[in-house]
Design a protein around this motif. Structure first.
Motif, PDB file in Angstrom:
ATOM      1  N   ALA A 128      22.925 -31.962  -3.837  1.00 28.68           N
ATOM      2  CA  ALA A 128      23.130 -30.493  -4.442  1.00 28.68           C
ATOM      3  C   ALA A 128      24.553 -30.748  -5.377  1.00 28.68           C
ATOM      4  O   ALA A 128      25.269 -30.672  -5.000  1.00 28.68           O
ATOM      5  CB  ALA A 128      23.659 -29.752  -3.141  1.00 28.68           C
ATOM      6  N   LEU A 129      24.223 -30.659  -6.512  1.00 27.12           N
ATOM      7  CA  LEU A 129      25.218 -30.760  -7.556  1.00 27.12           C
ATOM      8  C   LEU A 129      25.991 -29.702  -7.527  1.00 27.12           C
ATOM      9  O   LEU A 129      27.248 -29.781  -8.072  1.00 27.12           O
ATOM     10  CB  LEU A 129      24.486 -31.323  -9.071  1.00 27.12           C
ATOM     11  N   GLY A 130      25.527 -28.481  -7.288  1.00 31.76           N
ATOM     12  CA  GLY A 130      26.125 -27.199  -7.307  1.00 31.76           C
ATOM     13  C   GLY A 130      25.857 -26.424  -8.642  1.00 31.76           C
ATOM     14  O   GLY A 130      25.515 -26.973  -9.713  1.00 31.76           O
ATOM     15  N   GLU A 131      26.200 -25.135  -8.423  1.00 34.55           N
ATOM     16  CA  GLU A 131      25.867 -24.200  -9.540  1.00 34.55           C
ATOM     17  C   GLU A 131      26.699 -24.140 -10.715  1.00 34.55           C
ATOM     18  O   GLU A 131      26.545 -23.990 -11.747  1.00 34.55           O
ATOM     19  CB  GLU A 131      26.074 -22.662  -9.232  1.00 34.55           C
ATOM     20  N   ASP A 132      27.998 -25.078 -10.606  1.00 34.16           N
ATOM     21  CA  ASP A 132      28.940 -25.295 -11.576  1.00 34.16           C
ATOM     22  C   ASP A 132      28.470 -26.527 -12.584  1.00 34.16           C
ATOM     23  O   ASP A 132      29.353 -26.994 -13.123  1.00 34.16           O
ATOM     24  CB  ASP A 132      30.356 -25.472 -11.045  1.00 34.16           C
ATOM     25  N   SER A 133      27.619 -26.979 -12.181  1.00 38.96           N
ATOM     26  CA  SER A 133      26.802 -28.562 -12.877  1.00 38.96           C
ATOM     27  C   SER A 133      26.038 -28.305 -13.691  1.00 38.96           C
ATOM     28  O   SER A 133      24.924 -27.480 -13.347  1.00 38.96           O
ATOM     29  CB  SER A 133      26.782 -29.514 -11.865  1.00 38.96           C
ATOM     30  N   GLY A 134      25.703 -29.339 -14.721  1.00 45.60           N
ATOM     31  CA  GLY A 134      24.413 -29.225 -15.569  1.00 45.60           C
ATOM     32  C   GLY A 134      23.464 -29.998 -14.838  1.00 45.60           C
ATOM     33  O   GLY A 134      23.694 -30.926 -13.983  1.00 45.60           O
ATOM     34  N   ARG A 147      24.147 -30.151 -20.568  1.00 41.63           N
ATOM     35  CA  ARG A 147      22.997 -30.998 -19.896  1.00 41.63           C
ATOM     36  C   ARG A 147      23.188 -32.615 -20.056  1.00 41.63           C
ATOM     37  O   ARG A 147      23.851 -32.912 -21.188  1.00 41.63           O
ATOM     38  CB  ARG A 147      21.529 -30.849 -20.513  1.00 41.63           C
ATOM     39  N   VAL A 148      22.751 -33.411 -19.078  1.00 41.93           N
ATOM     40  CA  VAL A 148      22.818 -34.912 -19.244  1.00 41.93           C
ATOM     41  C   VAL A 148      21.490 -35.431 -19.164  1.00 41.93           C
ATOM     42  O   VAL A 148      20.833 -35.144 -17.954  1.00 41.93           O
ATOM     43  CB  VAL A 148      23.820 -35.093 -18.006  1.00 41.93           C
ATOM     44  N   VAL A 149      21.253 -36.145 -19.953  1.00 40.67           N
ATOM     45  CA  VAL A 149      20.024 -37.096 -20.115  1.00 40.67           C
ATOM     46  C   VAL A 149      20.598 -38.753 -19.683  1.00 40.67           C
ATOM     47  O   VAL A 149      21.541 -39.087 -20.365  1.00 40.67           O
ATOM     48  CB  VAL A 149      19.381 -37.319 -21.348  1.00 40.67           C
ATOM     49  N   ARG A 200      33.244 -30.751 -22.803  1.00 46.73           N
ATOM     50  CA  ARG A 200      33.524 -29.640 -22.366  1.00 46.73           C
ATOM     51  C   ARG A 200      32.090 -28.831 -22.023  1.00 46.73           C
ATOM     52  O   ARG A 200      31.009 -29.416 -22.644  1.00 46.73           O
ATOM     53  CB  ARG A 200      34.134 -28.845 -23.551  1.00 46.73           C
ATOM     54  N   ALA A 201      32.251 -27.519 -21.660  1.00 48.58           N
ATOM     55  CA  ALA A 201      31.208 -26.716 -21.205  1.00 48.58           C
ATOM     56  C   ALA A 201      30.144 -26.528 -22.378  1.00 48.58           C
ATOM     57  O   ALA A 201      30.503 -26.163 -23.429  1.00 48.58           O
ATOM     58  CB  ALA A 201      31.560 -25.235 -20.812  1.00 48.58           C
ATOM     59  N   GLY A 202      28.836 -26.772 -21.875  1.00 52.78           N
ATOM     60  CA  GLY A 202      27.925 -26.544 -22.840  1.00 52.78           C
ATOM     61  C   GLY A 202      27.530 -27.878 -23.635  1.00 52.78           C
ATOM     62  O   GLY A 202      26.411 -27.873 -24.346  1.00 52.78           O
ATOM     63  N   ASP A 203      28.291 -28.868 -23.606  1.00 54.93           N
ATOM     64  CA  ASP A 203      28.018 -30.249 -24.117  1.00 54.93           C
ATOM     65  C   ASP A 203      26.479 -30.918 -23.648  1.00 54.93           C
ATOM     66  O   ASP A 203      26.282 -30.687 -22.513  1.00 54.93           O
ATOM     67  CB  ASP A 203      29.005 -31.315 -23.976  1.00 54.93           C
TER      68      ASP A 203
END
Ligand SMILES: C[S@@+](CC[C@H](N)C(=O)[O-])C[C@H]1O[C@@H](n2cnc3c(N)ncnc32)[C@H](O)[C@@H]1O
Length: 287
Positions: free
Chosen positions: A175-181, A153-155, A125-128
């Protein structure tokens, strides 16, 4: 973009690093180097030098129209070729460039409100924060990046320097887009990296190890197999991941193996139409 930990000599092709004699001259073969495509100009050379610096590998200058085929196996075991269309990994058997591939489709479906097995099993979910311990071609990481959104964020950890560099450079240009972490690519062995993390450092820790039995695959996957770390996920690493996870450790496996069952994981209900199965286990450290 982070570059951390083991030196590039830890690369899976490192055994090829050796000095030898050719026509009376001492020749050193490096596991991985960076060069430009045939259409060389000053800007491309600058970009290629920057790629080489980011990943800590040598830059080999190339003359216009010079073929790099003779370099493979003599100067370098593998080459990252920087061109106008991005970074391509070459070895003596073929080449591979970053491609959003199925991730593009999965992200489109997710945006349209359709379910994705990884997102569902991990309850993303958002913020994970997600630690992808097996980045590979970054397909799952790209899906996770959309699911966690700009506040998440994703590592992504990748044991192979060559694969990590291709994915990292590909993601830089995509370009992942502004909707992506953000996806941070780290060249590291997950087995060691996990030990350096505090307990409960990530919401989800994810593994997609190489399948023990390869299926017929596309050339991109053949390339992946040549460079990838093939060691299976062990109980010890799974336990380390449970210490680091706050919600789930998620493992992707194949229907025709007993890899998940060997780790004591049950298959989560999934699609009948795919060979992929999913397992998950909760954290070992209470809040
Ligand atoms: C099946 S691929 C992962 C594919 C990825 N999920 C995707 O969506 O593109 C497995 C990748 O994990 C990497 N890998 C395997 N064991 C690893 C480890 N211990 N640490 C870091 N990377 C590892 C392999 O080199 C390979 O690139």
């Amino acid at each position: 973009m982070a570059w951390r930990g083991a030196s590039w000599m830890a690369e899976s092709v490192a055994p090829s690093l050796r000095a030898w004699w050719m026509r009376g001259r001492r020749v050193t073969l490096v596991p991985l180097a960076v060069t430009t495509s045939t259409k060389v100009d000053a800007a491309l050379v600058r970009e290629a030098r920057a790629v080489a610096a980011r990943w800590g590998v040598p830059f080999l200058p190339r003359r216009a129209k010079e073929s790099v085929a003779p370099w493979l196996g003599t100067k370098a075991a593998a080459l990252l070729v920087v061109g106008g269309d991005g970074v391509t990994l070459w070895d003596a058997e073929g080449s591979f460039g970053f491609h959003a591939g199925m991730a593009h489709l999965r992200r489109m479906r997710l945006r349209a409100g359709e379910p994705d097995a990884f997102v569902r099993v991990a309850e993303l979910r958002a913020g994970d924060s997600v630690l992808d311990c097996t980045l590979g071609l970054a397909q799952d990481a790209m899906v996770a990046s959309l699911a966690v959104g700009p506040s998440g964020r994703v590592v992504g950890l990748e044991r192979s320097l060559a694969l990590g560099a291709v994915a990292g450079e590909g993601l830089r240009r995509y370009a992942l887009g502004e909707d992506s972490g953000l996806i941070e690519v780290v060249h590291a062995d997950a087995r060691e990296y996990l030990k350096t993390l505090p307990s409960r450092a990530f919401d989800v820790v994810f593994f997609d190890p190489m399948f023990a039995k390869p299926r017929k695959s596309q050339p991109a996957f053949d390339m992946l197999r040549r460079f990838a770390e093939h060691a299976p996920l062990t109980q010890e690493t799974l336990e380390e991941a449970r210490r680091v996870a706050r919600r789930w450790v998620v493992v992707k496996g194949a229907k025709y193996t007993d890899d998940l069952r060997k780790l004591g994981l049950e298959d989560e209900p999934g699609s009948r139409f795919t060979d992929v199965i999913w397992g998950r286990v909760g954290p070992s450290v209470e809040p």
